[in-house]
Structure formats: C-alpha cells, structure tokens
Write a protein that holds these residues in place. Structure first.
Motif, mmCIF file in Angstrom:
data_model
loop_
_atom_site.group_PDB
_atom_site.id
_atom_site.type_symbol
_atom_site.label_atom_id
_atom_site.label_comp_id
_atom_site.label_asym_id
_atom_site.label_seq_id
_atom_site.Cartn_x
_atom_site.Cartn_y
_atom_site.Cartn_z
ATOM 1 N N GLY A 237 0.830 -1.195 0.000
ATOM 2 C CA GLY A 237 0.000 0.000 0.000
ATOM 3 C C GLY A 237 0.862 1.240 0.000
ATOM 4 O O GLY A 237 2.072 1.187 -0.239
ATOM 5 N N ARG A 238 0.234 2.372 0.289
ATOM 6 C CA ARG A 238 0.940 3.660 0.315
ATOM 7 C C ARG A 238 0.580 4.402 1.596
ATOM 8 O O ARG A 238 -0.538 4.286 2.107
ATOM 9 N N LEU A 239 1.548 5.176 2.077
ATOM 10 C CA LEU A 239 1.289 6.011 3.240
ATOM 11 C C LEU A 239 0.302 7.110 2.854
ATOM 12 O O LEU A 239 0.545 7.872 1.920
ATOM 13 N N ARG A 240 -0.795 7.195 3.577
ATOM 14 C CA ARG A 240 -1.778 8.235 3.269
ATOM 15 C C ARG A 240 -1.809 9.322 4.347
ATOM 16 O O ARG A 240 -2.406 10.389 4.134
ATOM 17 N N TYR A 241 -1.200 9.037 5.495
ATOM 18 C CA TYR A 241 -1.252 10.027 6.567
ATOM 19 C C TYR A 241 -0.027 9.880 7.456
ATOM 20 O O TYR A 241 0.386 8.765 7.803
ATOM 21 N N ILE A 242 0.591 11.017 7.804
ATOM 22 C CA ILE A 242 1.681 11.082 8.771
ATOM 23 C C ILE A 242 1.355 12.224 9.733
ATOM 24 O O ILE A 242 1.163 13.367 9.313
ATOM 25 N N ALA A 243 1.253 11.895 11.004
ATOM 26 C CA ALA A 243 0.903 12.914 12.002
ATOM 27 C C ALA A 243 1.989 13.982 12.070
ATOM 28 O O ALA A 243 3.179 13.686 11.937
ATOM 29 N N ARG A 244 1.572 15.195 12.284
ATOM 30 C CA ARG A 244 2.506 16.307 12.411
ATOM 31 C C ARG A 244 2.814 16.630 13.872
ATOM 32 O O ARG A 244 3.723 17.430 14.158
ATOM 33 N N THR A 245 2.070 16.059 14.787
ATOM 34 C CA THR A 245 2.340 16.252 16.210
ATOM 35 C C THR A 245 2.518 14.890 16.862
ATOM 36 O O THR A 245 1.828 13.924 16.521
ATOM 37 N N ALA A 246 3.448 14.816 17.819
ATOM 38 C CA ALA A 246 3.762 13.554 18.478
ATOM 39 C C ALA A 246 2.852 13.330 19.676
ATOM 40 O O ALA A 246 2.292 14.278 20.251
ATOM 41 N N GLU A 247 2.718 12.057 20.049
ATOM 42 C CA GLU A 247 2.029 11.723 21.288
ATOM 43 C C GLU A 247 2.856 12.247 22.461
ATOM 44 O O GLU A 247 4.076 12.077 22.507
ATOM 45 N N GLU A 248 2.195 12.870 23.403
ATOM 46 C CA GLU A 248 2.921 13.506 24.495
ATOM 47 C C GLU A 248 3.669 12.491 25.356
ATOM 48 O O GLU A 248 4.772 12.766 25.823
ATOM 49 N N THR A 249 3.081 11.329 25.574
ATOM 50 C CA THR A 249 3.690 10.363 26.485
ATOM 51 C C THR A 249 4.809 9.561 25.834
ATOM 52 O O THR A 249 5.820 9.260 26.462
ATOM 53 N N THR A 250 4.651 9.196 24.560
ATOM 54 C CA THR A 250 5.628 8.321 23.893
ATOM 55 C C THR A 250 6.538 9.045 22.913
ATOM 56 O O THR A 250 7.527 8.462 22.454
ATOM 57 N N ARG A 251 6.202 10.272 22.558
ATOM 58 C CA ARG A 251 6.973 11.018 21.560
ATOM 59 C C ARG A 251 7.055 10.266 20.235
ATOM 60 O O ARG A 251 8.075 10.275 19.557
ATOM 61 N N THR A 252 5.973 9.620 19.868
ATOM 62 C CA THR A 252 5.901 8.909 18.592
ATOM 63 C C THR A 252 4.807 9.528 17.730
ATOM 64 O O THR A 252 3.897 10.194 18.229
ATOM 65 N N PHE A 253 4.905 9.257 16.419
ATOM 66 C CA PHE A 253 3.983 9.844 15.453
ATOM 67 C C PHE A 253 3.148 8.744 14.801
ATOM 68 O O PHE A 253 3.677 7.694 14.419
ATOM 69 N N ARG A 254 1.873 8.997 14.640
ATOM 70 C CA ARG A 254 0.971 8.045 14.004
ATOM 71 C C ARG A 254 1.130 8.112 12.485
ATOM 72 O O ARG A 254 1.137 9.207 11.899
ATOM 73 N N VAL A 255 1.267 6.936 11.859
ATOM 74 C CA VAL A 255 1.284 6.841 10.399
ATOM 75 C C VAL A 255 0.233 5.833 9.975
ATOM 76 O O VAL A 255 -0.082 4.889 10.710
ATOM 77 N N GLU A 256 -0.321 6.041 8.787
ATOM 78 C CA GLU A 256 -1.363 5.155 8.259
ATOM 79 C C GLU A 256 -0.975 4.706 6.859
ATOM 80 O O GLU A 256 -0.751 5.540 5.974
ATOM 81 N N LEU A 257 -0.883 3.395 6.680
ATOM 82 C CA LEU A 257 -0.649 2.798 5.364
ATOM 83 C C LEU A 257 -1.974 2.258 4.844
ATOM 84 O O LEU A 257 -2.610 1.427 5.498
ATOM 85 N N ALA A 258 -2.410 2.740 3.692
ATOM 86 C CA ALA A 258 -3.673 2.301 3.098
ATOM 87 C C ALA A 258 -3.388 1.186 2.096
ATOM 88 O O ALA A 258 -2.629 1.373 1.148
ATOM 89 N N ILE A 259 -4.005 0.014 2.319
ATOM 90 C CA ILE A 259 -3.834 -1.121 1.415
ATOM 91 C C ILE A 259 -5.180 -1.457 0.777
ATOM 92 O O ILE A 259 -6.209 -1.440 1.449
ATOM 93 N N PRO A 260 -5.200 -1.736 -0.533
ATOM 94 C CA PRO A 260 -6.467 -2.094 -1.186
ATOM 95 C C PRO A 260 -7.052 -3.360 -0.574
ATOM 96 O O PRO A 260 -6.346 -4.322 -0.305
ATOM 97 N N ASN A 261 -8.376 -3.324 -0.375
ATOM 98 C CA ASN A 261 -9.066 -4.469 0.220
ATOM 99 C C ASN A 261 -10.467 -4.588 -0.380
ATOM 100 O O ASN A 261 -11.478 -4.566 0.330
ATOM 101 N N PRO A 262 -10.551 -4.700 -1.730
ATOM 102 C CA PRO A 262 -11.872 -4.658 -2.377
ATOM 103 C C PRO A 262 -12.780 -5.819 -1.995
ATOM 104 O O PRO A 262 -14.002 -5.666 -2.000
ATOM 105 N N SER A 263 -12.210 -6.965 -1.677
ATOM 106 C CA SER A 263 -13.032 -8.127 -1.326
ATOM 107 C C SER A 263 -13.152 -8.319 0.180
ATOM 108 O O SER A 263 -13.668 -9.347 0.635
ATOM 109 N N ASN A 264 -12.676 -7.353 0.953
ATOM 110 C CA ASN A 264 -12.734 -7.420 2.416
ATOM 111 C C ASN A 264 -12.080 -8.689 2.963
ATOM 112 O O ASN A 264 -12.551 -9.288 3.930
ATOM 113 N N LEU A 265 -10.965 -9.090 2.319
ATOM 114 C CA LEU A 265 -10.271 -10.295 2.770
ATOM 115 C C LEU A 265 -9.468 -10.049 4.037
ATOM 116 O O LEU A 265 -9.284 -10.955 4.849
#
Length: 367
Positions: A237-265
């Motif tokens: 898939g492809r990265l569709r979202y990268i957070a611009r602000t970090a989580e306060e407790t972990t200092r990590t950033f949320r990323v989302e990879l979108a993968i095709p799932n047309p048949s809901n497998l």
C-alpha cells in the motif's frame, strides 16, 4: 671358609664391573631415548581456508515497526423517524453497496401527509396565479400578491418536509461497507435517534503504527510500504497520513498505510508488521556463521586480499532475513573466508580454496 671367601670376592668384583660399565656403554653410541626438539616455523605455514568471492548488491533499508489494522471509517446508523421495524433486508456481516436498504419503518400516516401537502400546495399555487393576474391588471394590491406568494412557498416547504419524513422511513447505507452490527430486529419500535446498525468501511484497510521521532523525517505521504499480517499474508500500500504532532507520552507519530481491500479479505483489528523503505545502500548477504569478533569486540568478517593474506573487515548488520544477514561496510568486491576463519590471524598468509571447487569435488579442494 676359604671357598666361601673366594666366592664373595668374585661376586663383589662382578657387581663393581657392572655398575662401572653403564656410563661407558651410553657414551659409546647406545640408543638415545630423548628426541631432538622439533623446529616449527609458523611464518612458513600456509593453512588452507575455504573462500567465496562476491559482489555487493543494492539493498533497501527498511523501517520495521509493529502496528494494527483499522477500518477506514465506521458509522452508527440511527433512526431519523419513529416507528416499528417492518423490514430488515440486510444481514449482519453482509457487504452492502452505497444506498442499500438496511431497515424500513412502518408508514403510519406519512404517505397521507404527503398527499395532503401536495393538495395544499396545488391550492396555494392556484391562489398565487390568480393574485398574479390581478396584480398585472391593477385589481389587487402588491401586499395581497406577496401574501399569496408566501402561502405558496410555505405549502411547498410543508410538502418537502412530508416527503423527507416518508423517505426517512427507509434506513439506507450512506456508503459501501460491511454491516458489522444490526441492533434492531423485526417488530422493534424505534424512536428518533435509536441505533439501527453499524456500518464499517474496510476498503482501503488501514495499517496504523507509531514511528519514533528519529525516523519520522525519513517518511513522506505517498511512500510505498508492505504490511505482513499475523496470519502471514502480505499486502502492499501507500502512506496516506503522517501525524505532524507527536504523542505527548511516547513522543511517537501516528502513520497510516492504506492497502487495497476490495473483497474485504483483510480484517480490521489484527496485529501487523509494517515495512517502510527508507534508502538503498550497497550490501552483502552473508551467513551468520562467518562472523567473527575482533579483540575489542567489533563484529566483522575475515577475507583474503590480493596477496592471499587475511584481512579483518568490520561490518554493520542492517537486516536479518531467513536466508542470512545483510551487512554493510565491505568493499564492493570481497573474497570472504567461509570456513577456517576462526583458526587464522590477521595478516597471516593462507592458501585460499574456492568453495565452489569443494562443492564440485575437484582435486586440491581439501580445505
């Protein structure tokens, strides 16, 4: 007595001669029981070692992080009108198209209200048309004309409200998705706002992970990635979202990879390993068995140079795979010692034997 004395004297003389004769015999070239010390010159020894010459290959460095799958969106569908459920065509777990009917409520008097509103609108339109003709002829005031127009518009709005109330008796899917839950049953009386069903959208499916602050700068929206689910299945898939602000407790950033799932497998809510390419570097694939430690604890491999001397190369392990280790820090072309690397020293001259010859069983391949 004379005979006994003579015998004693003879025995004493014989013993004396035997004792004296021992050192004399050893000096006359008798057998020497002590071996001469062996002369071993280590610098003249050239032990055989098994070697393999290989070229560096372009290898993609990857960021490997653990995450989980999530649905793209979900919605709790609620009743917009009150009434008894008279039809439920959608089954739980069914894949629905956008606009598909999920539930239908009892009509009661909604159809009658629509007909009544249409009749009232027709009457108000006639009154307005008559007032309009009179105004053009100058037989009525503009205020009366405006009042007739207002009544017609009110009747039109009332008809629209009645039609909308009738339409809202049919609860339909706002988007294509899976009917994950159905909270209403046939015959239930629903009030406005009561839950009817929950609809989820799994195409595309999101693989969500948290990236530390050291690596977030190497990622960009649109980058390709691979997700490996807990059951072993993989999807790209492809990265569709990268957070611009970090989580306060972990200092990590949320990323989302979108993968095709047309048949809901691929399901939502399962763990997944996310691999995101960072850069391409020259690297060698080696067996873990050939790694050695230097005296200072540096991890590396031993190789043979052009003069058949042992050379130690420190390496950096960049990835571990089932087929071996990808390491960086070696020359583009290197002759690695694959057997015997533990028994030679840096700078020692050796006799390299190609491991391909050993495998083929050619003469002289006894390393």
């Amino acid at each position: 007595m004379n005979r006994s004395l003579l015998l004693a004297i003879l025995i004493a003389v014989g013993a004396t001669l035997w004792v004296v004769s021992g050192p004399l015999l050893s000096q006359d070239g008798g057998p020497d029981m002590q071996k001469a010390p062996a002369t071993l010159d280590r610098s003249e020894q050239r032990p055989d070692v098994r070697v393999r010459t290989q070229q560096a290959e372009p290898h993609t460095l990857e960021l490997v992080i653990n995450g989980r799958t999530e649905m793209t969106r979900e919605v709790q569908i609620r009743a917009e009108q009150s009434g008894a459920v008279v039809e439920l065509p959608g089954e739980k777990g069914e894949v629905l198209e956008e606009g598909a009917l999920i539930a239908r409520l009892a009509d009661r008097d909604r159809s009658a209200a629509v007909e009544e509103a249409r009749a009232r609108l027709a009457s108000r339109e006639l009154e307005f048309n008559a007032a309009d003709r009179l105004l053009q002829r100058g037989h009525t005031a503009e205020t009366q004309h405006a009042a007739a127009r207002a009544e017609m518009q009110q009747a039109r709005a009332a008809l629209r409200r009645a039609e909308l109330a009738l339409e809202q008796l049919e609860v339909r899917a706002p988007f294509a998705g899976v009917l994950e839950e159905r909270s209403a049953e046939l015959g239930d009386f629903l009030r406005e706002g009561d839950s009817v069903a929950r609809l989820v959208d799994l195409d595309p499916l999101l693989v969500v992970a948290m990236v530390n602050e050291r690596d977030i700068g190497d990622l960009s929206v649109g980058d390709r990635g691979t997700a490996r689910l807990a059951d072993g299945r993989e999807a790209e898939g492809r990265l569709r979202y990268i957070a611009r602000t970090a989580e306060e407790t972990t200092r990590t950033f949320r990323v989302e990879l979108a993968i095709p799932n047309p048949s809901n497998l691929f399901p939502a809510g399962v763990t997944a390993e996310l691999r995101l390419p960072l850069e391409v570097v020259p690297a060698h694939l080696v067996s873990p068995a050939i790694l050695v430690l230097a005296d200072d604890g540096t991890v590396g491999v031993r190789a043979v140079d052009e003069e058949d001397r042992v050379v130690f190369h420190p390496v950096t392990i960049i990835e571990q795979r089932p087929e071996g280790l990808w390491v960086a820090g070696l020359p583009d072309e290197v002759t690695l010692i694959t057997v015997g690397q533990e028994f030679v020293l840096d700078g020692q001259q050796v006799t390299p034997v190609d491991e391909a010859e050993v495998a083929a069983g050619q003469p002289g391949a006894g390393a």
